[in-house]
Design a protein around this motif. Structure first.
Motif, PDB file in Angstrom:
ATOM      1  N   GLY A   1       0.807  -1.222   0.000  1.00  0.00           N
ATOM      2  CA  GLY A   1       0.000   0.000   0.000  1.00  0.00           C
ATOM      3  C   GLY A   1       0.837   1.268   0.000  1.00  0.00           C
ATOM      4  N   ILE A   2       0.340   2.264   0.720  1.00  0.00           N
ATOM      5  CA  ILE A   2       1.004   3.565   0.790  1.00  0.00           C
ATOM      6  C   ILE A   2       1.774   3.658   2.095  1.00  0.00           C
ATOM      7  CG2 ILE A   2       0.624   6.057   0.979  1.00  0.00           C
ATOM      8  CD1 ILE A   2      -1.643   5.773  -0.985  1.00  0.00           C
ATOM      9  N   LEU A   3       3.050   3.999   1.999  1.00  0.00           N
ATOM     10  CA  LEU A   3       3.923   4.182   3.159  1.00  0.00           C
ATOM     11  C   LEU A   3       3.927   5.661   3.519  1.00  0.00           C
ATOM     12  CD1 LEU A   3       6.020   2.980   5.144  1.00  0.00           C
ATOM     13  CD2 LEU A   3       7.748   3.446   3.403  1.00  0.00           C
ATOM     14  N   ILE A   4       3.649   5.953   4.789  1.00  0.00           N
ATOM     15  CA  ILE A   4       3.564   7.330   5.270  1.00  0.00           C
ATOM     16  C   ILE A   4       4.695   7.559   6.259  1.00  0.00           C
ATOM     17  CG2 ILE A   4       2.108   9.021   6.436  1.00  0.00           C
ATOM     18  CD1 ILE A   4      -0.302   7.219   5.602  1.00  0.00           C
TER      19      ILE A   4
ATOM     20  N   LEU B   1       8.589   7.831  12.274  1.00  0.00           N
ATOM     21  CA  LEU B   1       7.707   6.683  12.380  1.00  0.00           C
ATOM     22  C   LEU B   1       7.184   6.374  10.986  1.00  0.00           C
ATOM     23  CD1 LEU B   1       5.572   7.677  15.500  1.00  0.00           C
ATOM     24  CD2 LEU B   1       7.404   5.990  15.402  1.00  0.00           C
ATOM     25  N   LEU B   2       6.904   5.115  10.744  1.00  0.00           N
ATOM     26  CA  LEU B   2       6.364   4.686   9.456  1.00  0.00           C
ATOM     27  C   LEU B   2       5.011   4.022   9.672  1.00  0.00           C
ATOM     28  CD1 LEU B   2       9.530   3.018   7.882  1.00  0.00           C
ATOM     29  CD2 LEU B   2       8.762   5.384   7.673  1.00  0.00           C
ATOM     30  N   TYR B   3       4.057   4.417   8.851  1.00  0.00           N
ATOM     31  CA  TYR B   3       2.731   3.811   8.847  1.00  0.00           C
ATOM     32  C   TYR B   3       2.405   3.423   7.410  1.00  0.00           C
ATOM     33  CZ  TYR B   3       1.904   5.646  13.542  1.00  0.00           C
ATOM     34  OH  TYR B   3       1.983   5.916  14.886  1.00  0.00           O
ATOM     35  N   ASN B   4       1.509   2.461   7.269  1.00  0.00           N
ATOM     36  CA  ASN B   4       1.045   2.162   5.916  1.00  0.00           C
ATOM     37  C   ASN B   4      -0.468   2.016   5.900  1.00  0.00           C
ATOM     38  OD1 ASN B   4       0.847  -0.560   6.992  1.00  0.00           O
ATOM     39  ND2 ASN B   4       0.888  -1.294   4.884  1.00  0.00           N
ATOM     40  N   ILE B   5      -1.011   2.306   4.734  1.00  0.00           N
ATOM     41  CA  ILE B   5      -2.418   2.036   4.458  1.00  0.00           C
ATOM     42  C   ILE B   5      -2.397   0.966   3.365  1.00  0.00           C
ATOM     43  CG2 ILE B   5      -4.615   2.959   3.663  1.00  0.00           C
ATOM     44  CD1 ILE B   5      -3.657   5.722   4.673  1.00  0.00           C
ATOM     45  N   PRO B   6      -2.703  -0.294   3.734  1.00  0.00           N
ATOM     46  CA  PRO B   6      -2.660  -1.383   2.751  1.00  0.00           C
ATOM     47  C   PRO B   6      -3.950  -1.454   1.941  1.00  0.00           C
ATOM     48  CG  PRO B   6      -3.200  -2.252   4.901  1.00  0.00           C
ATOM     49  CD  PRO B   6      -2.997  -0.752   5.074  1.00  0.00           C
ATOM     50  N   GLU B   7      -3.996  -2.427   1.061  1.00  0.00           N
ATOM     51  CA  GLU B   7      -5.210  -2.701   0.285  1.00  0.00           C
ATOM     52  C   GLU B   7      -5.679  -1.486  -0.496  1.00  0.00           C
ATOM     53  OE1 GLU B   7      -6.329  -5.807   0.067  1.00  0.00           O
ATOM     54  OE2 GLU B   7      -4.926  -6.523   1.581  1.00  0.00           O
ATOM     55  N   ILE B   8      -4.869  -1.099  -1.468  1.00  0.00           N
ATOM     56  CA  ILE B   8      -5.170   0.047  -2.318  1.00  0.00           C
ATOM     57  C   ILE B   8      -5.596  -0.447  -3.703  1.00  0.00           C
ATOM     58  CG2 ILE B   8      -4.232   2.159  -3.365  1.00  0.00           C
ATOM     59  CD1 ILE B   8      -4.283   2.164  -0.263  1.00  0.00           C
TER      60      ILE B   8
ATOM     61  N   PRO C   1     -13.817   0.571   7.104  1.00  0.00           N
ATOM     62  CA  PRO C   1     -13.027   1.756   7.420  1.00  0.00           C
ATOM     63  C   PRO C   1     -11.570   1.597   6.970  1.00  0.00           C
ATOM     64  CG  PRO C   1     -13.343   0.450   9.405  1.00  0.00           C
ATOM     65  CD  PRO C   1     -14.138  -0.220   8.313  1.00  0.00           C
ATOM     66  N   ILE C   2     -10.896   2.721   6.912  1.00  0.00           N
ATOM     67  CA  ILE C   2      -9.499   2.751   6.479  1.00  0.00           C
ATOM     68  C   ILE C   2      -8.635   2.030   7.509  1.00  0.00           C
ATOM     69  CG2 ILE C   2      -7.520   4.258   6.027  1.00  0.00           C
ATOM     70  CD1 ILE C   2      -9.600   6.398   5.198  1.00  0.00           C
ATOM     71  N   GLU C   3      -7.793   1.135   7.015  1.00  0.00           N
ATOM     72  CA  GLU C   3      -6.846   0.437   7.880  1.00  0.00           C
ATOM     73  C   GLU C   3      -5.517   1.176   7.819  1.00  0.00           C
ATOM     74  OE1 GLU C   3      -4.442  -3.795   7.959  1.00  0.00           O
ATOM     75  OE2 GLU C   3      -6.272  -3.656   6.778  1.00  0.00           O
ATOM     76  N   ILE C   4      -4.944   1.463   8.974  1.00  0.00           N
ATOM     77  CA  ILE C   4      -3.624   2.083   9.026  1.00  0.00           C
ATOM     78  C   ILE C   4      -2.803   1.326  10.052  1.00  0.00           C
ATOM     79  CG2 ILE C   4      -4.354   3.871  10.641  1.00  0.00           C
ATOM     80  CD1 ILE C   4      -2.310   5.748   9.150  1.00  0.00           C
ATOM     81  N   ASN C   5      -1.572   0.989   9.675  1.00  0.00           N
ATOM     82  CA  ASN C   5      -0.710   0.170  10.520  1.00  0.00           C
ATOM     83  C   ASN C   5       0.609   0.870  10.802  1.00  0.00           C
ATOM     84  OD1 ASN C   5      -2.456  -2.227  10.286  1.00  0.00           O
ATOM     85  ND2 ASN C   5      -1.813  -2.155   8.153  1.00  0.00           N
ATOM     86  N   GLU C   6       1.071   0.761  12.035  1.00  0.00           N
ATOM     87  CA  GLU C   6       2.414   1.219  12.372  1.00  0.00           C
ATOM     88  C   GLU C   6       3.374   0.132  11.906  1.00  0.00           C
ATOM     89  OE1 GLU C   6       4.847   3.051  16.176  1.00  0.00           O
ATOM     90  OE2 GLU C   6       2.929   2.097  16.499  1.00  0.00           O
ATOM     91  N   ILE C   7       4.418   0.523  11.174  1.00  0.00           N
ATOM     92  CA  ILE C   7       5.336  -0.455  10.597  1.00  0.00           C
ATOM     93  C   ILE C   7       6.287  -1.026  11.636  1.00  0.00           C
ATOM     94  CG2 ILE C   7       7.141  -0.832   8.865  1.00  0.00           C
ATOM     95  CD1 ILE C   7       4.267  -0.477   7.774  1.00  0.00           C
ATOM     96  N   PHE C   8       6.801  -0.200  12.521  1.00  0.00           N
ATOM     97  CA  PHE C   8       7.702  -0.697  13.562  1.00  0.00           C
ATOM     98  C   PHE C   8       7.651   0.237  14.760  1.00  0.00           C
ATOM     99  CE2 PHE C   8      10.237   2.194  11.015  1.00  0.00           C
ATOM    100  CZ  PHE C   8      10.859   2.970  11.967  1.00  0.00           C
TER     101      PHE C   8
END
Length: 130
Positions: free
Chosen positions: A48-51, A101-108, A119-126
Motif C-alpha cells: 500500500g502507501i507508506l507514510i 515513524l512509518l505507517y502504511n495504508i494497505p489494500e489500495i 473503514p481505512i486500515e492504518i498500521n504502524e510499521i515498527f
C-alpha cells in the motif's frame, strides 16, 4: 546498518514517490529515498502507501484517520493526495536526518488510488528501538 522500506507509493514531506526505497539508519533516522531499480539487502516490501511522519504523529493518529475519511468523501481525490493535504500529516512531517515513524495504508485499488476497504486500515510499521 541501514534498513530499506520499498513501497509502491511513499508519502514523504510534500511529495509522493512511486516505486522508491526509503532508507533509515539504526536510530530510525531518514538517510535517503531512492528509486527502486533492483532488490537491495535489508529491504522489506510495504504493501500500500507508506507514510513517513515525525514522532509526534502517533498522538494525533485518530485525528489523522478521521480527517482522511472526510477527505475521501470526495470521489475524485486520490489517497496519496489526501495524505499530503491532511493537516495532521502537514503538521507532523518528518525531516531528513530526523527520527521518524512509518505507517502504511494497505489494500489500495491502484486504478483509482483509493482504499479497497472501509473503514481505512492504518498500521504502524515498527516500534522505535525495535
Amino acid at each position: 546498518m541501514k534498513r530499506g522500506f520499498f513501497a509502491h507509493c511513499i508519502c514523504y514531506r510534500e511529495q509522493t514517490y512511486y516505486k522508491h526505497i526509503l532508507f533509515l539508519n539504526e536510530k530510525d533516522e531518514i538517510i535517503e529515498i531512492v528509486p527502486f531499480f533492483n532488490e537491495t539487502a535489508n529491504t522489506i516490501f510495504i504493501d500500500g502507501i507508506l507514510i513517513v511522519v515525525s514522532l509526534s504523529f502517533q498522538i494525533r493518529l485518530k485525528e489523522f484517520v478521521s480527517t482522511l475519511k472526510k477527505q475521501l468523501e470526495d470521489p475524485k481525490i486520490q489517497l496519496s493526495q489526501a495524505v499530503l493535504e491532511n493537516p495532521v500529516y502537514k503538521n507532523d512531517m518528518s525531516n531528513i536526518e530526523n527520527r521518524c515513524l512509518l505507517y502504511n495504508i494497505p489494500e489500495i485499488c491502484w486504478e483509482s488510488e483509493r482504499p479497497v476497504f472501509s473503514p481505512i486500515e492504518i498500521n504502524e510499521i515498527f516500534r522505535l528501538g525495535s
